[in-house]
Design an enzyme around this catalytic site. Structure first.
Site, mmCIF file in Angstrom:
data_model
loop_
_atom_site.group_PDB
_atom_site.id
_atom_site.type_symbol
_atom_site.label_atom_id
_atom_site.label_comp_id
_atom_site.label_asym_id
_atom_site.label_seq_id
_atom_site.Cartn_x
_atom_site.Cartn_y
_atom_site.Cartn_z
ATOM 1 N N SER A 191 -11.999 10.210 -20.401
ATOM 2 C CA SER A 191 -10.807 9.474 -19.969
ATOM 3 C C SER A 191 -11.085 8.775 -18.638
ATOM 4 O O SER A 191 -12.011 7.973 -18.547
ATOM 5 C CB SER A 191 -9.611 10.423 -19.891
ATOM 6 O OG SER A 191 -8.398 9.720 -19.756
ATOM 7 N N GLU A 306 -6.366 8.337 -30.648
ATOM 8 C CA GLU A 306 -6.189 8.462 -29.197
ATOM 9 C C GLU A 306 -4.713 8.315 -28.786
ATOM 10 O O GLU A 306 -4.191 9.058 -27.977
ATOM 11 C CB GLU A 306 -7.017 7.389 -28.471
ATOM 12 C CG GLU A 306 -8.509 7.495 -28.634
ATOM 13 C CD GLU A 306 -9.152 8.456 -27.652
ATOM 14 O OE1 GLU A 306 -8.424 9.111 -26.895
ATOM 15 O OE2 GLU A 306 -10.395 8.544 -27.669
ATOM 16 N N HIS A 396 -5.942 11.813 -27.844
ATOM 17 C CA HIS A 396 -6.671 11.816 -26.574
ATOM 18 C C HIS A 396 -6.779 13.243 -26.055
ATOM 19 O O HIS A 396 -5.792 13.976 -26.008
ATOM 20 C CB HIS A 396 -5.916 10.937 -25.587
ATOM 21 C CG HIS A 396 -6.694 10.563 -24.368
ATOM 22 N ND1 HIS A 396 -7.895 9.885 -24.431
ATOM 23 C CD2 HIS A 396 -6.434 10.752 -23.043
ATOM 24 C CE1 HIS A 396 -8.339 9.677 -23.208
ATOM 25 N NE2 HIS A 396 -7.485 10.193 -22.345
#
Length: 618
Positions: A191, A306, A396
């Site tokens: 990330s 995600e 995610h």
């Protein structure tokens, strides 16, 4: 009974860690001086050291940050960790090392958290499984929020990134004392951590600090421009009632600087590269995907769903309509109907909730990951993580506990019965890449990671194509003396011309032998491939300004640089050769393509104006 303590001597002093079965762990080992007062807005400086033995048996202070432990209804505390644990010495690393090891491969992890949260103390980042597999794991803490990433005219930008670079410098100097090989360091991040690493790959001061890199769920197009960063700076200054200067912020407490972060969460940033999910990012003149990078081996990928993290827990997937899908697409694309149609064609059985998730997933991370991978000059091994959890599918962060082998600490993310075998296989692939540069699949295509694994030629090509040309600039045919011109030439939307490119575009290629001269010469087959990339680069710049390649009929002036031999001039056949290449690139759609490239003068290593006309007609 054996003493559970273990003492290591570093340049700054001795540290006392503790033993676990087969593992030595050291928490909170400083790699730089703790930033206080005005130092919070400066580059990191060396730690002054300490006398005696510093205790490193428990987690230490973390970077100042607001409390974040959830996304809507989803418990995210395993990801964000304990939040702000107060103390000045928080520029530290945690080290997990095997017992009795020498010259072990080293993996350095940079955590995520939206550039405003996270720490090495997160239970997801327990490095015991890596250490038991013979790898030294280092987890880095860095400055966050205002002190780490707010752009200020009297302070260096990207101070959090400078911290990461300092930590890698510490690893190079100190890791041998823990049994690691300073010449075999793999840096990996997720990330925000992966976005930091995408910037680090192009940072000259970081050259040589890592031998390989792994980027999980990041993007090569997530940086703020200086203009976008200035909007955040002005908002922070207004809330704090101070001038937008580091000197004006220096007297404020950490509490003041932390408290302002949620107050500016709604600040509007035009063309936000991350869709508004964070108020901070790295600040760069050009996106990492358009910047020359170190040609080290890269393992890079994203998760199929995600965007589910930013939708499901916030109640945005309950009753999704076609209008919601179009609205999501319109946030990121000039022609949302065309984009949604492309996703519908490739996913005929998908309902609106799945389409909304797919569009957001690619907009935030998938597309930027692909662009960075396409632009990277070194070997690239790609993956896509598809295992779906009960809470947020393959959203995610879901891949993280599989990589670290910390499924027990991640039940909110992976549920009660995640596939243990998948975690072991992923970690071993990451470790294999750190050892040899080969994760176990080829440096072409994409490895699909699920309960079963499959290597495919590509994933969702039509969907990615719907986003338009990639706008990638790659440095080609370098020659002695031209390096400065190449570095200056790479700008978003710029066109690079060299003594190699123009003849190649003209199609004047010999059947045998070499094209070009010196160390930059290439064989004809490679020359054609490079020429094709040149055409793509130029077209991408035009398409970006024209709003797409459906109908393009305009003249665009771009800044380019020439790295040519004295007296070199363009050739008439450039026009026809470029047209042939356009047709080659776009197939039937480019059958009627016409182009003209005119160059006024070509002095060596001097900037010129390039006029490019492209017409694509159905």
């Amino acid at each position: 009974m054996n003493d559970p303590a273990v003492i290591i001597t570093t340049t700054a002093g001795q540290v006392r860690g503790r033993r676990l079965p087969g593992v030595r762990v050291f928490h909170g080992v400083p790699y730089a001086k703790g930033p206080i007062g005005a130092e919070r807005f400066r580059a990191p400086s060396p730690h002054p050291g300490w006398s005696g033995v510093r205790d490193a048996t428990e987690h230490g202070p973390t970077a100042p940050q607001t409390a974040r432990d959830a996304f809507g209804t989803l418990d995210m505390s395993p990801y964000f960790g304990p939040g702000w644990r107060r103390g000045e010495d928080y520029l530290t690393v945690d080290v997990w090392a095997p017992e009795a090891v020498a010259n072990a491969p080293v993996m350095v992890f940079v955590h995520g958290g939206g550039f405003a949260a996270g720490s090495a103390s997160s239970p997801l980042y327990d490095g015991s499984a890596f250490a038991r597999d013979g790898v030294i794991l280092v987890v880095v803490q860095y400055r966050l929020g205002v002190t780490g990433f707010l752009s200020l005219p009297d302070a260096p930008d990207n101070r959090g990134l400078l911290d990461v670079i300092a930590a890698l410098g510490w690893v190079r100097e100190e890791i041998a004392g823990f049994g690691g090989d300073p010449g075999n360091v793999t840096v990996f991040g997720q990330s925000a951590g992966a976005i930091l690493l995408s910037a680090l790959l192009a940072e000259p001061t970081a050259a040589g600090l890592a031998r390989r890199a792994v980027l999980q769920s990041g993007t090569g197009t997530g940086a703020f421009t200086p203009e976008q960063a200035a909007i955040v700076t002005e908002a922070v200054a207004r809330k704090l009632g101070r001038k937008p200067l580091a000197a004006a912020f220096a007297s404020l407490s950490d509490d003041d600087l932390v408290a302002v972060v949620p107050q500016i969460a709604g600040v509007e940033i035009p063309d936000h590269p991350l869709g508004g999910i964070t108020t901070f990012s790295v600040v760069l003149d050009r996106q990492p995907a358009n910047t020359p990078a170190a040609a080290i081996p890269l393992l890079i990928g994203s998760n199929l769903d995600e965007g589910a993290l930013y939708l499901g827990p916030l109640g945005k997937l309950g009753a999704v309509t076609d209008s919601d899908v179009r609205e999501e697409a319109a946030r990121f694309h000039a022609r949302p109907d065309d984009l949604v149609d492309a996703y519908r064609r490739s996913r005929p059985d998908a309902d609106p909730a799945e389409l909304r998730t797919a569009v957001l997933s690619d907009a935030l991370f998938g597309l930027g990951t692909r662009r960075l991978a396409d632009a990277h000059p070194g070997p690239v091994h790609r993956y896509e993580f598809r295992w779906r959890s009960p809470s947020i599918r393959s959203g995610h962060t879901v891949e993280l506990p599989f990589v670290f082998g910390t499924l027990h600490a991640a039940k909110p993310l992976v549920g009660d019965q995640p596939p243990e075998g998948l975690a072991e296989r992923m970690r071993h692939a990451w470790i294999a890449f750190a050892r040899t540069g080969d994760p176990g699949w080829p440096a072409h295509g994409v490895q699909v990671i699920d309960r079963t694994w499959e290597h495919v030629d590509d994933v969702r090509t039509d969907e990615f194509a719907a986003w338009g040309p990639r706008g990638l600039l790659t440095l080609l045919l370098p020659r002695p003396g031209a390096a400065a011109a190449y570095e200056s030439a790479v700008r978003d939307g710029g066109l690079i011309i060299t003594s190699g490119h123009l003849p190649l575009l003209g199609g004047a290629l010999p059947a045998t032998g070499k094209v070009g001269s010196g160390p930059g010469s290439v064989d004809p087959m490679t020359a054609r491939r490079l020429a094709r990339r040149c055409a793509l680069n130029a077209l991408a710049a035009v398409a970006e300004l024209a709003g797409g390649l459906d109908r393009v009929d305009r003249v665009v002036k771009m800044t380019g640089y020439v790295a040519s031999e004295p007296g070199f001039t363009g050739q008439p056949e450039v026009v026809d050769g470029a047209s042939l290449l356009l047709r080659d690139v776009f197939g039937e759609a480019g059958r009627h393509a016409r182009s003209a490239i005119g160059v006024a003068a070509l002095p060596r290593d001097a900037p010129v104006e390039v006029e490019l006309t492209v017409r694509l007609s159905p």
